[in-house]
Design a protein around this motif. Structure first.
Motif, PDB file in Angstrom:
ATOM      1  N   TYR A 138       0.378  -2.092   2.521  1.00 59.40           N
ATOM      2  CA  TYR A 138       0.982  -1.488   1.339  1.00 59.40           C
ATOM      3  C   TYR A 138       1.220  -0.005   1.563  1.00 59.40           C
ATOM      4  O   TYR A 138       0.807   0.566   2.583  1.00 59.40           O
ATOM      5  CB  TYR A 138       0.074  -1.685   0.125  1.00 59.40           C
ATOM      6  N   LYS A 139       1.878   0.622   0.588  1.00 53.89           N
ATOM      7  CA  LYS A 139       2.106   2.065   0.660  1.00 53.89           C
ATOM      8  C   LYS A 139       1.035   2.828  -0.113  1.00 53.89           C
ATOM      9  O   LYS A 139       0.536   3.844   0.352  1.00 53.89           O
ATOM     10  CB  LYS A 139       3.496   2.387   0.079  1.00 53.89           C
ATOM     11  N   HIS A 140       0.720   2.325  -1.304  1.00 55.19           N
ATOM     12  CA  HIS A 140      -0.262   2.990  -2.155  1.00 55.19           C
ATOM     13  C   HIS A 140      -1.271   1.956  -2.667  1.00 55.19           C
ATOM     14  O   HIS A 140      -1.027   0.752  -2.621  1.00 55.19           O
ATOM     15  CB  HIS A 140       0.406   3.659  -3.366  1.00 55.19           C
ATOM     16  N   GLN A 142      -3.769   1.115  -6.157  1.00 50.87           N
ATOM     17  CA  GLN A 142      -4.119   1.446  -7.540  1.00 50.87           C
ATOM     18  C   GLN A 142      -5.398   0.700  -7.906  1.00 50.87           C
ATOM     19  O   GLN A 142      -5.505  -0.502  -7.691  1.00 50.87           O
ATOM     20  CB  GLN A 142      -3.012   1.088  -8.533  1.00 50.87           C
ATOM     21  N   ASP A 213      -4.841   6.208  -8.677  1.00 55.59           N
ATOM     22  CA  ASP A 213      -3.801   5.944  -7.683  1.00 55.59           C
ATOM     23  C   ASP A 213      -4.147   6.674  -6.399  1.00 55.59           C
ATOM     24  O   ASP A 213      -4.339   7.896  -6.404  1.00 55.59           O
ATOM     25  CB  ASP A 213      -2.434   6.411  -8.191  1.00 55.59           C
ATOM     26  N   ILE A 214      -4.228   5.935  -5.307  1.00 51.74           N
ATOM     27  CA  ILE A 214      -4.530   6.500  -3.987  1.00 51.74           C
ATOM     28  C   ILE A 214      -3.243   6.401  -3.169  1.00 51.74           C
ATOM     29  O   ILE A 214      -2.763   5.301  -2.880  1.00 51.74           O
ATOM     30  CB  ILE A 214      -5.680   5.733  -3.314  1.00 51.74           C
ATOM     31  N   LEU A 215      -2.699   7.549  -2.827  1.00 53.37           N
ATOM     32  CA  LEU A 215      -1.322   7.606  -2.328  1.00 53.37           C
ATOM     33  C   LEU A 215      -1.269   7.633  -0.800  1.00 53.37           C
ATOM     34  O   LEU A 215      -2.082   8.303  -0.156  1.00 53.37           O
ATOM     35  CB  LEU A 215      -0.613   8.831  -2.902  1.00 53.37           C
ATOM     36  N   ASP A 216      -0.295   6.896  -0.249  1.00 52.11           N
ATOM     37  CA  ASP A 216      -0.019   6.934   1.197  1.00 52.11           C
ATOM     38  C   ASP A 216      -1.301   6.711   1.998  1.00 52.11           C
ATOM     39  O   ASP A 216      -1.562   7.423   2.973  1.00 52.11           O
ATOM     40  CB  ASP A 216       0.611   8.288   1.554  1.00 52.11           C
ATOM     41  N   TYR A 217      -2.050   5.723   1.637  1.00 51.19           N
ATOM     42  CA  TYR A 217      -3.435   5.600   2.122  1.00 51.19           C
ATOM     43  C   TYR A 217      -3.536   5.211   3.587  1.00 51.19           C
ATOM     44  O   TYR A 217      -4.605   5.333   4.185  1.00 51.19           O
ATOM     45  CB  TYR A 217      -4.200   4.590   1.258  1.00 51.19           C
ATOM     46  N   LYS A 224      -5.520  12.599   2.406  1.00 51.22           N
ATOM     47  CA  LYS A 224      -5.315  11.582   1.371  1.00 51.22           C
ATOM     48  C   LYS A 224      -5.511  12.161  -0.029  1.00 51.22           C
ATOM     49  O   LYS A 224      -6.546  12.761  -0.322  1.00 51.22           O
ATOM     50  CB  LYS A 224      -6.274  10.410   1.573  1.00 51.22           C
ATOM     51  N   LEU A 226      -5.336  11.576  -4.320  1.00 53.67           N
ATOM     52  CA  LEU A 226      -5.383  10.601  -5.401  1.00 53.67           C
ATOM     53  C   LEU A 226      -5.163  11.312  -6.729  1.00 53.67           C
ATOM     54  O   LEU A 226      -5.321  12.532  -6.841  1.00 53.67           O
ATOM     55  CB  LEU A 226      -6.714   9.832  -5.418  1.00 53.67           C
ATOM     56  N   ALA A 281       6.140   0.176  -0.854  1.00 55.11           N
ATOM     57  CA  ALA A 281       7.052   1.322  -0.849  1.00 55.11           C
ATOM     58  C   ALA A 281       8.382   0.909  -1.454  1.00 55.11           C
ATOM     59  O   ALA A 281       8.761  -0.255  -1.392  1.00 55.11           O
ATOM     60  CB  ALA A 281       7.252   1.828   0.563  1.00 55.11           C
TER      61      ALA A 281
END
Lengths: 281, 165
Positions: A138-140, A142, A213-217, A224, A226, A281
């Protein structure tokens, strides 16, 4: 009129007849998150000719995909919430085919932009909750939580990949009315993302809502980030909070832990719920 | 992997309406996510939420942080017969096109009061985050969105999603 007969010898061209491959055996069908398709795994037949390509065909829809000699074949373009089976056949470069054998087991693809990875609902109090072996397709991420802690004025922290070094920071905007305050914490051993009231403040039925939300993990060139949105209301008050957090690491996030015991020896109460989702994404 | 978010129902107003209701909400999801986009006819208007038709004072309490581009403030709404959306800070909220994303956590749980998280903004002057609670352990089966002393204008949209867990 005499008819003469004349025999002639025709030399055959140098044609190599390829053996027809035997039917491959399907060994499984699994969802392919990144491709939004289904992987049809197979084992080539031990006997017969060598296939140049393997072709998988869906039922229903006769949607086809090929691989060049290796397993699996990834079939895309399927319709969500439809039950599919697949067959696989080998084909030579000249078009000779093995024919198809038994169909695979059924699979129902349900691909979307947001997919459930896993949920934990506590049956007893717990000082921490961990999500490990997080899929990397995945991209992010939640995280959606409905929870309560056992201790007044307690909170929890989030740590990635078991890192307890001072590699975290957090900025907050929050209010319990009427004051609005903003704060920051740097060089922390985790991101402090929750601030809860215990049951002694209100009915034990009251739980806080929290969305993180943890972005571009999975990005290995970025630290990183969030963002979290937290709120609770009870009979005579409440709190709402927005937080940003940073983990100073370019490692892909493969696990994280929510630690309620970090402050005042608190725990999450039974019934607290933690659901992790992957966002494409 | 299971698709997590599914559209349950949507409504687009063909004419003004004082309220919009989603009924017979299935209990098969874990959370609900409601997106409201539109305008309220009165410049001083906002909206509130009613669950299962409950108009008793069981929506205690919601906490709001609002900013209007100049100042930030916080409000505490005591027990009331609905859960408030953004109040409107020093200027009206409803007169400009606005959008509101509303999360109803564990809406079908029968052992919890229902926490609500809302983010709101309009195109003119206000941004807000709100935490609220419906003090009931009943599963939410219907959801009403009511304009305060006003109406939602034609073209306003309401999308209700279910999120599995």
């Amino acid at each position: 009129m005499a008819i003469s007969s004349k025999s002639s010898k025709v030399s055959s061209p140098n044609v190599r007849i390829q053996d027809v491959p035997n039917v491959p055996t399907i060994t499984g069908v699994t969802a392919n998150i990144a491709a939004a398709g289904v992987d049809v795994a197979f084992t080539p037949a031990a006997t017969g000719g060598r296939a140049a390509v393997y072709r998988a065909v869906s039922n229903p829809g006769s949607i086809q995909a090929i691989s060049y000699g290796t397993s699996p074949v990834t079939v895309t373009g399927l319709t969500n919430n439809t039950s599919y089976t697949f067959t696989v056949q080998g084909e030579t470069s000249t078009g000779a085919t093995s024919g198809t054998g038994s169909a695979s087991g059924a699979i129902i693809p349900t691909f979307g932009s947001m997919e459930l990875i896993s949920t934990q609902i506590l049956s007893a109090t717990a000082s921490s909750v961990t999500f490990s072996a997080i899929p990397q397709g995945y991209k992010h991420l939640q995280l959606r939580i409905a929870y309560q802690q056992t201790t007044n004025d307690s909170d929890f922290i989030l740590r990635f990949n078991g890192d307890s070094g001072t590699n975290y920071s957090r900025h907050s905007l929050e209010s319990n009315s009427p004051s609005v305050v903003s704060g920051n914490l740097t060089s922390q051993t985790g991101i402090e993302v929750g601030y809860n009231y215990s049951a002694s403040y209100f009915s034990t039925s009251s739980f806080a809502g929290h969305i993180i939300d943890i972005l571009d993990y999975t990005n290995t060139s970025k630290n990183k980030a969030l963002k979290s949105f937290y709120g609770i209301a009870y009979s005579s008050g409440g709190k709402v909070s927005l937080n940003s957090g940073l983990w100073v690491s370019t490692a892909a996030v493969t696990s994280f832990t929510l630690n309620a015991n970090y402050y005042l020896g608190s725990s999450f109460v039974a019934g607290s719920r933690f659901s992790l989702y992957g966002v494409k994404a | 992997m299971a698709q997590a978010m599914t559209l349950i129902s949507s409504q687009t107003l063909g004419s003004t309406a004082s309220s919009v209701t989603f009924s017979s909400i299935p209990g098969t999801y874990r959370d609900l996510f409601l997106v409201v986009s539109g305008t309220i006819s009165s410049g001083t208007g906002s909206f509130y939420l009613i669950f299962n038709g409950d108009m008793t004072n069981s929506y205690s309490t919601n906490v709001t942080i609002e900013g209007n581009g100049t100042t930030a403030a916080s409000y505490l709404q005591g027990a009331w017969f609905g859960m408030w959306g953004p109040y409107g800070n020093t200027t009206a909220f409803g007169s400009s096109n606005s959008i509101h994303s509303i999360n109803l956590m564990d809406y079908s749980a029968t052992d919890k009061y229902k926490p609500v998280l809302m983010k709101s903004g309009n195109s003119a002057n206000v941004a807000a985050v709100i935490a609220g609670r419906w003090a009931s352990t009943a599963a939410i089966t219907s959801l009403g969105v009511y304009a305060t002393s006003s109406t939602f204008t034609a073209g306003s949209t309401f999308y209700l999603y279910g999120i599995v867990a």
